[in-house]
Design a protein around this motif. Sequence first.
Motif, PDB file in Angstrom:
ATOM      1  N   ALA A 198      -6.607   4.783  -2.848  1.00  0.00           N
ATOM      2  CA  ALA A 198      -7.353   3.543  -2.613  1.00  0.00           C
ATOM      3  C   ALA A 198      -7.010   2.498  -3.672  1.00  0.00           C
ATOM      4  O   ALA A 198      -6.908   1.294  -3.377  1.00  0.00           O
ATOM      5  CB  ALA A 198      -8.846   3.823  -2.599  1.00  0.00           C
ATOM      6  N   ASN A 199      -6.833   2.947  -4.913  1.00  0.00           N
ATOM      7  CA  ASN A 199      -6.550   2.018  -6.011  1.00  0.00           C
ATOM      8  C   ASN A 199      -5.136   1.444  -5.978  1.00  0.00           C
ATOM      9  O   ASN A 199      -4.817   0.544  -6.769  1.00  0.00           O
ATOM     10  CB  ASN A 199      -6.775   2.693  -7.367  1.00  0.00           C
ATOM     11  CG  ASN A 199      -8.234   2.875  -7.716  1.00  0.00           C
ATOM     12  OD1 ASN A 199      -8.603   3.854  -8.343  1.00  0.00           O
ATOM     13  ND2 ASN A 199      -9.082   1.930  -7.331  1.00  0.00           N
ATOM     14  N   LEU A 200      -4.273   1.928  -5.070  1.00  0.00           N
ATOM     15  CA  LEU A 200      -2.938   1.355  -4.966  1.00  0.00           C
ATOM     16  C   LEU A 200      -2.995  -0.094  -4.496  1.00  0.00           C
ATOM     17  O   LEU A 200      -2.037  -0.842  -4.672  1.00  0.00           O
ATOM     18  CB  LEU A 200      -2.072   2.183  -4.009  1.00  0.00           C
ATOM     19  CG  LEU A 200      -1.796   3.629  -4.441  1.00  0.00           C
ATOM     20  CD1 LEU A 200      -0.925   4.335  -3.412  1.00  0.00           C
ATOM     21  CD2 LEU A 200      -1.167   3.691  -5.823  1.00  0.00           C
ATOM     22  N   GLY A 201      -4.112  -0.491  -3.916  1.00  0.00           N
ATOM     23  CA  GLY A 201      -4.295  -1.879  -3.503  1.00  0.00           C
ATOM     24  C   GLY A 201      -4.772  -2.788  -4.614  1.00  0.00           C
ATOM     25  O   GLY A 201      -4.832  -4.012  -4.433  1.00  0.00           O
ATOM     26  N   ASN A 202      -5.107  -2.233  -5.789  1.00  0.00           N
ATOM     27  CA  ASN A 202      -5.614  -3.077  -6.876  1.00  0.00           C
ATOM     28  C   ASN A 202      -4.607  -4.146  -7.289  1.00  0.00           C
ATOM     29  O   ASN A 202      -4.961  -5.299  -7.527  1.00  0.00           O
ATOM     30  CB  ASN A 202      -5.971  -2.214  -8.088  1.00  0.00           C
ATOM     31  CG  ASN A 202      -7.252  -1.428  -7.906  1.00  0.00           C
ATOM     32  OD1 ASN A 202      -7.681  -1.188  -6.776  1.00  0.00           O
ATOM     33  ND2 ASN A 202      -7.855  -0.993  -9.000  1.00  0.00           N
ATOM     34  N   ALA A 203      -3.336  -3.745  -7.397  1.00  0.00           N
ATOM     35  CA  ALA A 203      -2.316  -4.710  -7.805  1.00  0.00           C
ATOM     36  C   ALA A 203      -2.114  -5.771  -6.731  1.00  0.00           C
ATOM     37  O   ALA A 203      -1.917  -6.958  -7.040  1.00  0.00           O
ATOM     38  CB  ALA A 203      -1.008  -3.988  -8.096  1.00  0.00           C
ATOM     39  N   LEU A 204      -2.153  -5.367  -5.472  1.00  0.00           N
ATOM     40  CA  LEU A 204      -2.006  -6.313  -4.362  1.00  0.00           C
ATOM     41  C   LEU A 204      -3.114  -7.358  -4.423  1.00  0.00           C
ATOM     42  O   LEU A 204      -2.859  -8.566  -4.321  1.00  0.00           O
ATOM     43  CB  LEU A 204      -2.037  -5.534  -3.045  1.00  0.00           C
ATOM     44  CG  LEU A 204      -1.561  -6.222  -1.766  1.00  0.00           C
ATOM     45  CD1 LEU A 204      -1.245  -5.187  -0.706  1.00  0.00           C
ATOM     46  CD2 LEU A 204      -2.589  -7.200  -1.231  1.00  0.00           C
ATOM     47  N   GLU A 205      -4.349  -6.898  -4.606  1.00  0.00           N
ATOM     48  CA  GLU A 205      -5.488  -7.810  -4.706  1.00  0.00           C
ATOM     49  C   GLU A 205      -5.354  -8.706  -5.931  1.00  0.00           C
ATOM     50  O   GLU A 205      -5.667  -9.897  -5.890  1.00  0.00           O
ATOM     51  CB  GLU A 205      -6.780  -7.006  -4.785  1.00  0.00           C
ATOM     52  CG  GLU A 205      -8.024  -7.864  -4.959  1.00  0.00           C
ATOM     53  CD  GLU A 205      -9.246  -7.035  -5.295  1.00  0.00           C
ATOM     54  OE1 GLU A 205     -10.250  -7.138  -4.568  1.00  0.00           O
ATOM     55  OE2 GLU A 205      -9.195  -6.289  -6.300  1.00  0.00           O
ATOM     56  N   ALA A 206      -4.865  -8.143  -7.033  1.00  0.00           N
ATOM     57  CA  ALA A 206      -4.766  -8.909  -8.269  1.00  0.00           C
ATOM     58  C   ALA A 206      -3.796 -10.079  -8.137  1.00  0.00           C
ATOM     59  O   ALA A 206      -4.067 -11.175  -8.635  1.00  0.00           O
ATOM     60  CB  ALA A 206      -4.334  -7.999  -9.418  1.00  0.00           C
ATOM     61  N   VAL A 207      -2.685  -9.868  -7.443  1.00  0.00           N
ATOM     62  CA  VAL A 207      -1.673 -10.936  -7.399  1.00  0.00           C
ATOM     63  C   VAL A 207      -1.881 -11.904  -6.242  1.00  0.00           C
ATOM     64  O   VAL A 207      -1.480 -13.074  -6.336  1.00  0.00           O
ATOM     65  CB  VAL A 207      -0.241 -10.359  -7.371  1.00  0.00           C
ATOM     66  CG1 VAL A 207       0.015  -9.486  -8.592  1.00  0.00           C
ATOM     67  CG2 VAL A 207       0.046  -9.587  -6.098  1.00  0.00           C
ATOM     68  N   THR A 208      -2.527 -11.450  -5.137  1.00  0.00           N
ATOM     69  CA  THR A 208      -2.694 -12.348  -3.986  1.00  0.00           C
ATOM     70  C   THR A 208      -4.145 -12.669  -3.648  1.00  0.00           C
ATOM     71  O   THR A 208      -4.404 -13.497  -2.770  1.00  0.00           O
ATOM     72  CB  THR A 208      -2.044 -11.752  -2.718  1.00  0.00           C
ATOM     73  OG1 THR A 208      -2.737 -10.570  -2.329  1.00  0.00           O
ATOM     74  CG2 THR A 208      -0.575 -11.438  -2.949  1.00  0.00           C
ATOM     75  N   GLY A 209      -5.100 -12.012  -4.296  1.00  0.00           N
ATOM     76  CA  GLY A 209      -6.503 -12.259  -3.998  1.00  0.00           C
ATOM     77  C   GLY A 209      -7.056 -11.257  -2.996  1.00  0.00           C
ATOM     78  O   GLY A 209      -6.376 -10.302  -2.611  1.00  0.00           O
ATOM     79  N   PRO A 210      -8.303 -11.421  -2.567  1.00  0.00           N
ATOM     80  CA  PRO A 210      -8.950 -10.473  -1.656  1.00  0.00           C
ATOM     81  C   PRO A 210      -8.111 -10.221  -0.402  1.00  0.00           C
ATOM     82  O   PRO A 210      -7.499 -11.145   0.148  1.00  0.00           O
ATOM     83  CB  PRO A 210     -10.276 -11.163  -1.300  1.00  0.00           C
ATOM     84  CG  PRO A 210     -10.534 -12.095  -2.440  1.00  0.00           C
ATOM     85  CD  PRO A 210      -9.184 -12.553  -2.908  1.00  0.00           C
ATOM     86  N   MET A 211      -8.083  -8.953   0.021  1.00  0.00           N
ATOM     87  CA  MET A 211      -7.279  -8.581   1.188  1.00  0.00           C
ATOM     88  C   MET A 211      -8.036  -8.935   2.470  1.00  0.00           C
ATOM     89  O   MET A 211      -8.663  -8.090   3.099  1.00  0.00           O
ATOM     90  CB  MET A 211      -6.936  -7.095   1.123  1.00  0.00           C
ATOM     91  CG  MET A 211      -5.871  -6.782   0.105  1.00  0.00           C
ATOM     92  SD  MET A 211      -5.394  -5.043   0.102  1.00  0.00           S
ATOM     93  CE  MET A 211      -6.724  -4.327  -0.860  1.00  0.00           C
ATOM     94  N   GLU A 212      -7.985 -10.218   2.828  1.00  0.00           N
ATOM     95  CA  GLU A 212      -8.724 -10.699   3.987  1.00  0.00           C
ATOM     96  C   GLU A 212      -7.828 -10.926   5.200  1.00  0.00           C
ATOM     97  O   GLU A 212      -8.292 -10.911   6.326  1.00  0.00           O
ATOM     98  CB  GLU A 212      -9.449 -11.997   3.626  1.00  0.00           C
ATOM     99  CG  GLU A 212     -10.509 -11.803   2.529  1.00  0.00           C
ATOM    100  CD  GLU A 212     -11.102 -13.101   2.053  1.00  0.00           C
ATOM    101  OE1 GLU A 212     -10.473 -14.163   2.309  1.00  0.00           O
ATOM    102  OE2 GLU A 212     -12.169 -13.069   1.412  1.00  0.00           O
ATOM    103  N   SER A 213      -6.531 -11.146   4.989  1.00  0.00           N
ATOM    104  CA  SER A 213      -5.633 -11.420   6.105  1.00  0.00           C
ATOM    105  C   SER A 213      -5.138 -10.113   6.710  1.00  0.00           C
ATOM    106  O   SER A 213      -5.076  -9.073   6.045  1.00  0.00           O
ATOM    107  CB  SER A 213      -4.439 -12.243   5.632  1.00  0.00           C
ATOM    108  OG  SER A 213      -3.605 -11.471   4.776  1.00  0.00           O
ATOM    109  N   THR A 214      -4.764 -10.161   7.970  1.00  0.00           N
ATOM    110  CA  THR A 214      -4.221  -8.972   8.625  1.00  0.00           C
ATOM    111  C   THR A 214      -2.907  -8.552   7.980  1.00  0.00           C
ATOM    112  O   THR A 214      -2.597  -7.364   7.916  1.00  0.00           O
ATOM    113  CB  THR A 214      -4.005  -9.249  10.123  1.00  0.00           C
ATOM    114  OG1 THR A 214      -3.156 -10.400  10.277  1.00  0.00           O
ATOM    115  CG2 THR A 214      -5.329  -9.497  10.830  1.00  0.00           C
ATOM    116  N   GLU A 215      -2.141  -9.533   7.472  1.00  0.00           N
ATOM    117  CA  GLU A 215      -0.873  -9.216   6.818  1.00  0.00           C
ATOM    118  C   GLU A 215      -1.103  -8.413   5.541  1.00  0.00           C
ATOM    119  O   GLU A 215      -0.401  -7.429   5.283  1.00  0.00           O
ATOM    120  CB  GLU A 215      -0.106 -10.503   6.487  1.00  0.00           C
ATOM    121  CG  GLU A 215       0.386 -11.275   7.688  1.00  0.00           C
ATOM    122  CD  GLU A 215      -0.694 -12.186   8.282  1.00  0.00           C
ATOM    123  OE1 GLU A 215      -0.418 -12.827   9.305  1.00  0.00           O
ATOM    124  OE2 GLU A 215      -1.805 -12.234   7.713  1.00  0.00           O
ATOM    125  N   ALA A 216      -2.089  -8.818   4.742  1.00  0.00           N
ATOM    126  CA  ALA A 216      -2.369  -8.110   3.493  1.00  0.00           C
ATOM    127  C   ALA A 216      -2.877  -6.698   3.772  1.00  0.00           C
ATOM    128  O   ALA A 216      -2.485  -5.735   3.101  1.00  0.00           O
ATOM    129  CB  ALA A 216      -3.385  -8.890   2.666  1.00  0.00           C
TER     130      ALA A 216
END
Length: 335
Positions: A198-216
């Motif tokens: 689950a924490n593998l998304g921490n870096a994604l969120e950190a650089v692009t912001g909350p994972m709200e888009s379907t692409e993210a």
Amino acid sequence: MRYIIIGAGAVGGTIGGRLAGSGHEVVLVARGAHRAALEDGGLRLRVPEGELTYRLPVVEGPAGLGELRADDVLVLAVKTQDSAAALQAWGPAPVAGGGTAAERLPLLCAQNGVESQRLALRIFRNVYGVCVWLPCTYIEPGVVSAAGSPLTGILHLGRYPHGTDETARLVAADLEKSHFEAPVTPDVARWQYAKLLANLGNALEAVTGPMESTEAVALFERVKAEGAAVLAAAGILYAGTEEQKAVRGDKVFLAPLHGTPRGGGSSWQSLTRGTGTIEADYLNGEIALLGRLHGVPTPLNDLLQRLANTFARERRAAGSMPVAELMRLADEVDH
């Protein structure tokens, strides 16, 4: 027992504040502006029932306490990149009656990832892993927010590398009086590896912001799938999605905190505070390490690890990379 919270940030501050609120003796360990704020105004813990203030002893290191007590429990809650320095500082600390903290006291690793407890076991004889399911935020010195309700969080714990004992059960009992559920399990690492995915998304969120888009969200699923393939190749077991849902149920949901936006996870918070470091080496980097050891390519986790470290080192703003740009980079490396 007295709880010494080494790293009174989001996780440590929440655990320390909740333990103090249920009548347990707590010492906070902090540095810099956060330490000054804790000393001046106390720990301000914002939770669904309001803002609670706890005026607790605050030290920068073991010298501030003199001899430790035989009933002390050390809770390591710094980011993993700061673990080695903390372990080296606290391990030799003398304990009343003889011996050192490393020889006599229990150390609980309440952190993301799986590396800190391995580091701890080189120094401490009695190490306990904690799988931290705890939505919490530390951005402002002296202030920690925890939006979880009706429970503040769920903290699986057990001896590392495996097993349980009376100390684990006593600590769990204290936590369960303090707005947590704390299952004692002989295989705590199985829960920690599930949390790692689950924490593998921490870096994604950190650089692009909350994972709200379907692409993210779709990219996150690709990153997790890469991690799951690595764990399978390494023969590492982890709690599955249905098992996690059965344990968590509706015990922890995010309640609105007045005047306190949720913000992002731990890596997002590191960028927002401008600390200059981030834990990606021990999250995405753990998958990269296992991939190299077992011959499994990990291009997406490599990418996120590299980007997160660059953002931290250059003190770039959290969430400042457009999702489209990250998707382009991901497609370039994962083809």
